[in-house]
Structures are given as C-alpha cells and as structure tokens.
Design an enzyme around this catalytic site. Structure first.
Site, PDB file in Angstrom:
ATOM      1  CB  SER A 161      -0.965  -0.052   1.195  1.00  0.00           C
ATOM      2  OG  SER A 161      -1.928   0.966   1.130  1.00  0.00           O
ATOM      3  CG  ASP A 303      -6.582  -2.886  -4.239  1.00  0.00           C
ATOM      4  OD1 ASP A 303      -7.316  -1.961  -3.852  1.00  0.00           O
ATOM      5  OD2 ASP A 303      -5.386  -2.980  -3.921  1.00  0.00           O
ATOM      6  CG  HIS A 333      -5.809  -1.534  -0.495  1.00  0.00           C
ATOM      7  ND1 HIS A 333      -4.991  -1.346  -1.594  1.00  0.00           N
ATOM      8  CD2 HIS A 333      -5.238  -0.837   0.512  1.00  0.00           C
ATOM      9  CE1 HIS A 333      -3.979  -0.557  -1.269  1.00  0.00           C
ATOM     10  NE2 HIS A 333      -4.101  -0.236   0.003  1.00  0.00           N
TER      11      HIS A 333
END
Lengths: 353, 353
Positions: A161, A303, A333
């Site tokens: 991320s 995602d 995610h």
C-alpha cells in the site's frame, strides 16, 4: 554506528536504547550472545534529522525505527499502509502484536532469525509534522535511516500500500541502496477515483474540525476508508442481516463493525497524521522508466483502491525489470494482511532468489 | 376523476390545475383539442392522503404528480432514484428540463404523444415526512395515486434505482394494477456493502448537524454518494491531473466536480428528505417468489451499488416471470440516465411488446 558523520542531522538516541543500536558493541555483550541465535533480537531507536521536503522546505523530522534479526544478516526493509508502524512483529523484546505478525515469523520467508527486518514509523505519523509530505520525502527518510544505521544496501524492500509507493520512490531516488523491490497493492500513481475517495475522507475530518468534533470526523473518515480497503463480497457475507430501526433511525448491519473500526483508529491516530499521510498518497507520482531496481509488483484482483489495470501499466513501464504477480482475494486492498500464505509464497520466490 | 370516492383521503387540488386534471372535461375544450395530438399535454396535481406506513403508523402524506400524454392512452408509471421527481421530461406546459428527457421523448419508446406518462414525487421527498419510510409505503402511495386519478391498471411500471425497488414492492402488493414491470438497477434487497456506504453518508449528515453545519454534512454525503453512482473508469478518464497544493492542503482533480455536485444537491434537497429516502433503500426487502407480474430486470455491469450477482438472484427467484437484460457502461449505477439508447432499445422490446 555512523551517526557521528551523518550529514545535517541531529541524532538523538534514547539512552536506554544505545546499546541495542550498536551492533559493533553489542556483539561482544554476553546478553546479546544469549539471544542472537534463533530468537530474534529486536531493538528500537529514534533519531532526528533535517530533511529537505519536496513541498515544505527543510524540516526536522523524527525517525523511529525497529530492527529485528541477526546483526550481520541481509537487511529487509518492510513498510505497510498509512496506519502501519515500526513494530512489524512481536518479539521477545517487544511482545505486543505487530501489524504483520503473519508474514514476519520463524516459519515464513521474512524470518527474523535469518533476515534483519527493519521498519520505521512513517514521517508525519506522529502528527507533529503538519505539512504536505511527498512519498519521495519518505524515501529520503529511509535513506537517512540507513545512513544512521550504517546499512549500505538493503537486500530487499517489501512495501504494501503506501509502503509500496515509498518503495517505488526509493528505487528511483536511491537505486544503489536496494537489491530488489516488492511492491504490493501500489502503483506508480494513485487512481483518480481513489484520490477522490480520500479527498472526501479528509473533508469528513474538516467537517468535524468545524466545531471541536475532530475525532468524530476522523472516525467517519476511517469508516469510509474501510469501505475502500474491503470488498462487496466480504460485506455481503458478514453483514447480510436486515436493518433495525433504533430511535426512529435506520441502522444497518455493518454499522457496529464500522463504528468500532473508527473508534479504534481514532484512539491510535493523531488527526494531522491521518490527513498528511492520506494527502501523501495523492501526491505520489513515479515514472516507471526511472526505476532500475528489479521490481515485483503484487496486485490484488478486486482491489477497489488500486485497480489491477494500473499495476499492469506499472509493470509494462518497468520493462525487463518488472514482474507481475496477481492474487485473488475477497479482502481487496487488505489482502496483504489477510492472504498471508499467498503473499509469503510470492515473497519466497522473490526475496530468497 | 374519482377523488370524491377516494377512501380515507383528503384530496386537495390546486385551483389552477383543476381543469387540467379532468380529462372528461378537458377533452371538450378547444384549448385541449389544439394540443392533444402529437404535442403531449402535461398536467400537475397534488393531493393528500392518509397512508398506513409500515414503520410509522398512519400519517398524512402529500402526493404530487405530473402526467403527460393523451387521456386515453395506456398509462406508464415512471420512477427514478431518490433525487428524481414528478417532472420526468420537458413539455409545452412545463418546459424546464426533466430528469429523464432523453428517455421520455417523441422519438423514444416512452413517447408522451402515444403513452400517458405518470410520475410523482416520492413521499418524504419534500422533507415534511420525517419518519422511516419503507419502499412498500411508496408502493401504496402509487396505488393511492392511481385510485385518485381513476387509473385501474398501469400498462407498465418503469423504475430505476429506488424507483425499481418501489416497482418490485408495487408488483408484490398491487399485482392486479400493473401489466409489466421494468426494474433497472435495483434488486430484491440492498447489498450490505451499499447499505454500509449509505449509512456513512447519513453519518456525514449527522456530523454536520452536530456542528450546525447540516448543509455541509449533506453536501459531503452527496459527494460520497456520487462515488457510488459512478465508476473508476469514468473518474480515471476525467480526473487524471496531478493534485495541487492549495493553502498548504492537497486538493485532487475531482474535488471541484464533487464540490459542485454537493452544492447543487444541497440547493434542491431538504436534509430530512435525503435521510429518509436513503434509509428507505436500506429497508427494502422483497421475496421474488411473491412477484407474479412479468418483470424485466435491467442490470448494469460495473454498478458499484447494485452488483450484477444480486440482480441475477432476483431473476432466478422470479422464475418464468423474470427476464434479465445486462448493459455494459462506464457510468455504473447512473447508466439509466446516460446509456439512453441502450435503455430505450430494451424498453422498446418490453413496453411495446
């Protein structure tokens, strides 16, 4: 330890941690000898450096790190999402739960008895640095930390991320300091839809700040963020109960969960930290052609924040340096922290290669 | 006009509209003769009925309708999303833009010179009915309106989004009053993820109310809703510019658009109307097995609010009464108002059959 020669920086060590931070000294200590075998040795430190920020000039920033593993082992830097921190996994020294306990463990690729795992608190995560923070600034902070710890080159950088964005920036700005990069659920630029989503979260905070309800604003922002981290599929399974009418208002099944997620985030997150790190994601932009480090991009199908198509574009831009791995997951995610077997298998094929 | 015999209701006609509402009279009027051919005759009316609400007891509600088309033509009821209203399309009498001008027009299936198009303002949309409103209540309100207008049976009911939910409820509760149903972008129950999304929008309003900034809360809620109505693809194309730093804060490319969408919604929407109609979507639940009316379900692939899989489940539950049509669109949930050629082609195959 090279802190004496560290350029432009004022390095502050907490006295209790000085021994732990000095491998040259500690290797001779009987205490270290006792724990340097299979059981990983974890230490924490804090230093302050003057960093030239891309959008805010030179500012003094705190680098709070944790390192775990044998002193001479290859160093792997690990970085997570904006709410992650330096405490990646539980250890004898720091037994509290880490944010990636399932990935950094004795039976995993990221085994802290074999690799030296390094992580830090993102600059700005303490709320004290209230200025626009570019992910490039974070990359420079990582380099400053490596200088201070006398680490010339990372064996690998594993970022997830926001940590993936910082890794991509690090590969562009400090290519000689990293052998390979694993970027999970992060692309070369934010998707405009995700940026809009984050902008509205920041507006929720601003709405709360109008009159002393900053924490309620932050809670709402986090709850909106949760929807972007997870998927329809997961919510469909978990929260299928019909709504209730409570005090004349409709309350849907997911609200208890979301309220709790908001409250727990508020309890651990300064408002300025959320705002500045959320902004930072939107400031991210990297030209994949400028990345010379071998890079494995791990994408999660489904995602909602980082669409697969953007990660495909990143890998295309990387050319022969790029390698794409795709994971299917109902966790979207957040798959990095949930599909740990799949992620570990990928890390095994990359980090140990 | 059968308002005299309308059960339990106090019917209030605006004096200026009385002629227009009485086809038996107006058919003889020279003015009407002049306009009753190709040019559609549009009239508006308002009546008040006592309605037994599922969650709030018997309350007096306003039914504000608009009808356009020849007096003896088959009647098609049309209902849109929670921000839609009775003014579906521009006409000589009401020349302002309607919410479905591209679908209700002379060259379309829903041609108001051939069909009598009827629509109303959802109960609660004026903000005066501040109580939980079930979509079943809306269906009963439609039936009450048909009673008042002496319409025994609709040729078809075409509903989109919330209007589709109301149509499904109408088919369950008043099957003898509708020949066929077209339900676009609506299923037999809300998806839990979409319910969570709406719950957070309502929390944004509540946060605003806490601050005496109710309108800012509503604006933020609408902006979050916009993200659920549109798609990543559209945002990716429209808002790909890098962010700016304005007064020390990051501002992303979509923010101008979202701000404007929020402001225009606030200007036309009472806060209570948004809250109660948003809640109403989450109160929706219908057993497809209870629907005997032939029903065409139109699903949009990529709809973030109403996933295709739910509409497939609805059609499975409908058995031989059900028919599924799937539209691909970058506009997601808003495709009904954007992909008007595709929607019209479907309506043509259903409504004119």
């Amino acid at each position: 330890m090279a802190n004496a020669g560290f350029r432009e920086s004022s390095v502050v060590f907490h006295p209790a941690e000085v021994n732990a931070e000095m491998p040259a000294v500690t290797e001779k200590s009987p205490f270290i000898a006792e724990t340097s075998s299979a059981a990983a040795r974890a230490v924490r430190g804090e230093l302050h450096v003057a960093l030239a920020l891309r959008h805010a000039g030179v500012l003094n920033v705190a680098l709070r790190y944790e390192v775990q593993g044998p002193a001479n082992a290859p160093v792997v830097f690990i970085a997570g999402g904006i709410s992650a921190h330096r405490h990646v996994s539980a250890s004898g020294e720091f037994p509290e739960k880490g944010w990636a306990d399932e990935l950094v463990a004795a039976n995993r690729t990221l085994d802290p008895s074999k690799l030296r795992m390094l992580a830090f608190d993102f600059i700005g995560s303490d709320g004290a640095l209230d200025a626009p923070i570019d992910p490039a600034d974070q990359a420079d902070a990582v380099a400053a930390l490596l200088d201070a710890l006398d680490i010339e080159k990372l064996h690998a950088y594993v970022g997830y991320s926001y940590g993936a964005l910082v890794g991509l920036q690090f590969a562009v700005r400090h290519p000689q300091r990293v052998g390979k990069l694993v970027a999970v659920s992060g692309a070369h630029k934010p998707h405009p839809f995700a940026s809009a989503w984050r902008a509205l979260q920041r507006k929720a905070v601003a709405l709360g700040q109008l009159q002393c309800a900053e924490q309620q604003g932050l809670s709402l922002a986090r709850q909106f963020a949760m929807l972007s981290y997870r998927t329809q599929e997961e919510f469909g399974e978990r929260f299928d109960a019909p709504p209730e009418i409570v005090n004349g208002r409709v309350r849907v099944a997911a609200e208890d969960y979301l309220d709790a997620a908001g409250a727990s985030y508020v309890a651990r997150t300064p408002v300025a930290a959320f705002l500045r790190l959320s902004e930072s994601i939107d400031l991210h932009r990297v030209d994949p052609a400028q990345i010379s480090v071998p890079t494995t991009v791990v994408a999660v199908e489904g995602d909602r924040l980082v669409p697969l198509v953007d990660e495909v574009a990143l890998v295309e831009g990387l050319g022969t340096r790029g390698n794409l791995r795709v994971v299917r997951s109902p966790y979207g995610h957040d798959a990095f922290l949930k599909e740990t077997d799949k992620i570990d298998a990928i890390l095994n094929s990359v980090v140990n290669k």
